[in-house]
Design an enzyme around this catalytic site. Sequence first.
Site, PDB file in Angstrom:
ATOM      1  N   LEU A 144       7.534  18.224   1.717  1.00  0.00           N
ATOM      2  CA  LEU A 144       6.979  17.900   3.380  1.00  0.00           C
ATOM      3  C   LEU A 144       5.096  18.913   2.734  1.00  0.00           C
ATOM      4  O   LEU A 144       5.475  19.889   3.406  1.00  0.00           O
ATOM      5  CB  LEU A 144       7.988  19.313   3.675  1.00  0.00           C
ATOM      6  CG  LEU A 144       7.240  18.715   5.227  1.00  0.00           C
ATOM      7  CD1 LEU A 144       7.882  17.819   6.002  1.00  0.00           C
ATOM      8  CD2 LEU A 144       7.996  20.104   6.465  1.00  0.00           C
TER       9      LEU A 144
ATOM     10  N   ILE B 110       7.115   6.482  -0.723  1.00  0.00           N
ATOM     11  CA  ILE B 110       5.682   6.377  -0.274  1.00  0.00           C
ATOM     12  C   ILE B 110       4.346   7.314  -1.556  1.00  0.00           C
ATOM     13  O   ILE B 110       3.754   7.134  -1.451  1.00  0.00           O
ATOM     14  CB  ILE B 110       5.151   6.220   0.806  1.00  0.00           C
ATOM     15  CG1 ILE B 110       5.409   7.259   1.518  1.00  0.00           C
ATOM     16  CG2 ILE B 110       5.248   4.900   1.494  1.00  0.00           C
ATOM     17  CD1 ILE B 110       4.562   8.472   2.907  1.00  0.00           C
TER      18      ILE B 110
ATOM     19  N   ARG C  72       5.638   7.784  -4.980  1.00  0.00           N
ATOM     20  CA  ARG C  72       5.515   7.796  -7.181  1.00  0.00           C
ATOM     21  C   ARG C  72       6.343   6.734  -7.701  1.00  0.00           C
ATOM     22  O   ARG C  72       7.468   7.112  -7.355  1.00  0.00           O
ATOM     23  CB  ARG C  72       5.112   8.570  -7.964  1.00  0.00           C
ATOM     24  CG  ARG C  72       3.490   9.017  -8.225  1.00  0.00           C
ATOM     25  CD  ARG C  72       2.978   8.000  -8.317  1.00  0.00           C
ATOM     26  NE  ARG C  72       1.533   8.456  -7.961  1.00  0.00           N
ATOM     27  CZ  ARG C  72       0.488   8.170  -7.203  1.00  0.00           C
ATOM     28  NH1 ARG C  72       0.701   7.722  -6.053  1.00  0.00           N
ATOM     29  NH2 ARG C  72      -0.896   8.982  -7.481  1.00  0.00           N
TER      30      ARG C  72
ATOM     31  N   ASP D 268       6.463   1.107  -1.884  1.00  0.00           N
ATOM     32  CA  ASP D 268       5.112   0.569  -1.740  1.00  0.00           C
ATOM     33  C   ASP D 268       4.857   0.802  -3.349  1.00  0.00           C
ATOM     34  O   ASP D 268       3.385   0.682  -3.777  1.00  0.00           O
ATOM     35  CB  ASP D 268       4.077   1.778  -1.114  1.00  0.00           C
ATOM     36  CG  ASP D 268       3.157   1.739  -0.972  1.00  0.00           C
ATOM     37  OD1 ASP D 268       2.294   0.192  -0.707  1.00  0.00           O
ATOM     38  OD2 ASP D 268       2.294   2.326  -0.885  1.00  0.00           O
TER      39      ASP D 268
ATOM     40  N   GLU E 101       4.308  -0.070 -12.579  1.00  0.00           N
ATOM     41  CA  GLU E 101       3.059  -0.691 -11.916  1.00  0.00           C
ATOM     42  C   GLU E 101       2.009  -1.198 -12.387  1.00  0.00           C
ATOM     43  O   GLU E 101       1.626  -1.266 -13.798  1.00  0.00           O
ATOM     44  CB  GLU E 101       2.649  -0.050 -10.670  1.00  0.00           C
ATOM     45  CG  GLU E 101       3.435   0.340  -9.845  1.00  0.00           C
ATOM     46  CD  GLU E 101       2.580   1.722  -8.113  1.00  0.00           C
ATOM     47  OE1 GLU E 101       1.724   1.338  -8.756  1.00  0.00           O
ATOM     48  OE2 GLU E 101       3.946   1.929  -7.753  1.00  0.00           O
TER      49      GLU E 101
ATOM     50  N   HIS F 114       1.202  -0.815  -3.430  1.00  0.00           N
ATOM     51  CA  HIS F 114       0.793   0.601  -4.185  1.00  0.00           C
ATOM     52  C   HIS F 114      -0.055  -0.213  -2.798  1.00  0.00           C
ATOM     53  O   HIS F 114      -1.210   0.356  -2.999  1.00  0.00           O
ATOM     54  CB  HIS F 114       0.372   0.767  -4.860  1.00  0.00           C
ATOM     55  CG  HIS F 114       0.193   2.188  -5.190  1.00  0.00           C
ATOM     56  ND1 HIS F 114       0.558   3.332  -5.880  1.00  0.00           N
ATOM     57  CD2 HIS F 114      -0.081   2.989  -4.403  1.00  0.00           C
ATOM     58  CE1 HIS F 114       0.418   4.483  -6.511  1.00  0.00           C
ATOM     59  NE2 HIS F 114      -0.165   4.330  -5.066  1.00  0.00           N
TER      60      HIS F 114
HETATM   61  C1  8YV Z   1      -4.012   5.559  -4.681  1.00  0.00           C
HETATM   62  C2  8YV Z   1      -2.603   6.583  -4.621  1.00  0.00           C
HETATM   63  O1  8YV Z   1      -5.695   6.520  -5.116  1.00  0.00           O
HETATM   64  O2  8YV Z   1      -4.041   8.393  -3.676  1.00  0.00           O
HETATM   65  C3  8YV Z   1      -2.895   8.445  -4.268  1.00  0.00           C
HETATM   66  O3  8YV Z   1      -2.667   9.120  -4.754  1.00  0.00           O
HETATM   67  O4  8YV Z   1      -1.503   6.335  -5.006  1.00  0.00           O
HETATM   68  C4  8YV Z   1      -3.670   5.405  -4.161  1.00  0.00           C
HETATM   69  O5  8YV Z   1      -4.338   6.005  -2.250  1.00  0.00           O
HETATM   70  C5  8YV Z   1      -5.327   3.989  -4.536  1.00  0.00           C
HETATM   71  O6  8YV Z   1      -4.174   3.658  -4.717  1.00  0.00           O
HETATM   72  C6  8YV Z   1      -6.181   3.779  -5.223  1.00  0.00           C
HETATM   73  O7  8YV Z   1      -5.611   3.417  -6.820  1.00  0.00           O
END
Ligand code: 8YV
Length: 312
Positions: A151, A228, A230, A254, A259, A277
């Site tokens: 959170l 959303i 990692r 996402d 990746e 992503h």
């Molecule tokens: C990436 C993200 O920065 O901010 C983060 O941690 O995972 C995303 O916002 C964006 O995909 C650019 O690479």
Amino acid sequence: MKPVLLAYYDNAPFGVSLLEDKFEVINLWEVTSPAPLIEANRDRVTTILCSMMHDMNADVIKSFPNLKMIATYSVGYDHIDIKAAQECGVKVSNTPDVLNAETADTGMALLLATAKRIVENDKFLRAGKWLEGYLPCGTSLADKTIGIVGLGGIGKKVAKRCEAFEMNVVYHGRSKQDVAYTYYDDLKAMALECDFLMLTCPGGATTQNLINAEILQALGENGMLINIARGSVVDEPALIKALNEGIIKGAGLDVFADEPNVPEALMAMDNVVLLPHIGSATTETRSKMGQLVIDNILAHFDGKELLTEVKI
Ligand code: 8YV
């Protein structure tokens, strides 16, 4: 002679050209084989601009003898060895807060799309199948319990949005916070009570494979997982097994373990919504992130405090 800024990323839509007054900018993202460019300039590099796909491990950091700053175009910094950076006197900045609402919106889009089978229904209609009937019904959000894992800034925005959708919000994280939502220090105990789990925690060693077979089993056959955060937070093979065997009902993802490679098994599933992503990917939010990257680099250049320094 200007100091060298090594740009692994184009900082779109805020071009690194904005830094060219002060730095000699080397745009690695423009070339197909960056290694010779890096070698030729290694000793002159003072600043690196990167994003979450660029591995800034201890060896990389130590290989630049005059490196003073790494600015990442991301809120996440699990791709940077912060301890090694600190030991080498390298400051690190990230892009917190400016992307919280955006990433939370992407989480809600995945939640709605997964629960209400939006993508599946879209494909169904386009395939001309409406003439034959309907797909099975979706799942309601109202009156259901959603467990937010982590959170922080993004998690709190998700919580607020879920309240508006008349959901019961609970959370798990490192510690209890001064919020109205019920806290679980035990993730499995929370998963047992939840209809949905939404992952908004940081990546890295402490959250690696946090969502494993046991947690998915606890979420249960009507449960859905939204990620959303990692890909590393989820044991991906365990998730694929859980989806295949009906241990959970669906997932909205996402982010992925490797990746941009997404397992074929996930691609083949109808009960899964997959995004490349795009959590923060709107013109407005990416502009704010890009501006913050540049402001941090210029602050450091001018000998000022970083606006958003990563400290551990
Ligand atoms: C990436 C993200 O920065 O901010 C983060 O941690 O995972 C995303 O916002 C964006 O995909 C650019 O690479």
